[in-house]
Design a protein around this motif. Structure first.
Motif, short mmCIF file in Angstrom:
data_model
loop_
_atom_site.label_atom_id
_atom_site.label_comp_id
_atom_site.label_asym_id
_atom_site.label_seq_id
_atom_site.Cartn_x
_atom_site.Cartn_y
_atom_site.Cartn_z
N GLN A 27 0.82 -1.22 0.00
CA GLN A 27 0.00 0.00 0.00
C GLN A 27 0.85 1.26 0.00
O GLN A 27 0.46 2.28 -0.58
N ALA A 79 0.77 3.93 -3.12
CA ALA A 79 0.50 5.33 -2.81
C ALA A 79 1.63 6.22 -3.30
O ALA A 79 1.41 7.34 -3.79
N CYS A 86 1.45 9.29 -5.93
CA CYS A 86 1.96 10.61 -5.55
C CYS A 86 2.89 11.15 -6.63
O CYS A 86 2.80 12.33 -7.01
N LEU A 144 4.79 9.12 3.29
CA LEU A 144 3.98 7.93 3.09
C LEU A 144 4.56 6.73 3.85
O LEU A 144 3.83 5.77 4.15
#
Length: 319
Positions: free
Chosen positions: A135, A139, A143, A194
């Motif tokens: 994940q 992500a 981004c 993140l």
């Protein structure tokens, strides 16, 4: 761009890592190798790379991988500057005290150098995040796409080039700054953050901080372009290009006093966003250091020269 107060010794680990991770190798065509050497060997103060490195270390990445991630973001940034300086974009003559890369090594070679840096940056980012949960990696890729693609840097540059045909308003200038400068701060702050898997509320506040920083950074840059002392003194690129090319510049639209007031207001908004972040999770405290050492310091210098407004001092924090 406006230089922060941070020092840049030759043994700086980020500078060393950038040279280690250069796309150029022993078999690289000599002109391309020379262009890459100039681009990487003449860095600014590496504000974005330092943000990435600090975030990655804070959120648990080891030193080597944190440096890889910092290099990736800085290579994206350098690639964007190479393209910005081209005659078909800003037609700049100087960058950080030296003739622009395209003037020394040619336009075609400069475009290829930019592509080489972007390609290496994607590889470095992928290697640095390879051990993270799925994940986080997904992500991170989202981004990168949002920051560097049409929603961010590319789209912002397109609006920049089309500014002469727009309404030339302060609102349009803000949109362009948010898409270009704000997107690069989003990449430097949220991309490595993140690793900490921020919750939705933290994400909103981080995005707000990136917006305030991006708008303030660009407004300071705009003041430098029109020759305001305290901003122009540290400008790392050719000044006066915005007016010559009819490019967005807040000082042209609002005037210098209103632009300085806007910078002050943005710094105050960033203060509040940082306070909320640190209250929610103390690990975000490293961002306050950058806020004080870059944004407050540079804005205070401009205010000192203009004597217009006072910059609100952030609360002292332990770091």
């Amino acid at each position: 761009m406006v230089a922060p107060v941070l020092s840049l010794p030759s043994a700086d680990p980020i500078v060393v890592a950038m040279r280690e991770h250069t796309p150029a190798g022993a078999m690289t065509e000599p002109r391309l190798a020379a262009a890459l050497d100039q681009a990487i060997g003449n860095p600014g103060k590496l504000v974005r790379a330092r943000l990435v490195h600090a975030a990655a270390m804070t959120h648990g990445l080891d030193e080597d991988l944190a440096l890889q991630l910092a290099c990736a973001v800085e290579f994206y940034h350098i690639a964007s500057l190479l393209l910005d300086d081209l005659p078909c974009m800003d037609d700049a003559q100087e960058r950080r005290g030296l003739p622009c890369v395209h003037l020394v090594h040619g336009e075609s070679t400069t475009v290829l150098a930019s592509l080489a840096l972007i390609n290496r940056a994607y590889a470095l980012a992928g290697f640095a995040l390879a051990g993270q949960p799925m994940q986080v990696r997904l992500a991170a890729m989202g981004c990168l796409d949002a920051c560097l693609g049409v929603p961010g840097l590319v789209g912002g540059q397109a609006r920049d080039l089309a500014f002469a045909d727009s309404d030339r308003s302060a609102r349009e200038i803000g949109r362009i700054a948010a898409a270009k400068t704000g997107a690069l701060f989003w990449l430097a702050i949220y991309f490595p953050a993140l690793l900490a898997q921020p919750d939705a509320e933290e994400g909103r506040r981080l995005k707000a901080l990136c917006l305030y920083w991006g708008l303030a950074f660009q407004a300071i840059d705009d003041l430098g372009d029109v020759g305001v002392a305290g901003a122009a003194d540290a400008l790392g690129k050719t000044a006066g290009r915005d007016e010559a090319l009819t490019r967005p510049n807040l000082a042209h639209v609002l005037g210098v006093p209103a632009t300085v007031r806007r910078i002050t207001r943005l710094i105050g908004q960033a203060d509040r966003a940082l306070e909320e972040l640190v209250e929610r999770r103390p690990a975000w405290r490293y961002l306050e250091t950058f806020h004080r050492e870059y944004f407050v310091a540079n804005a205070s210098r401009i205010v000192r020269y203009t004597g217009m407004v006072k910059v609100p001092a952030p609360q002292a924090v332990a770091v």
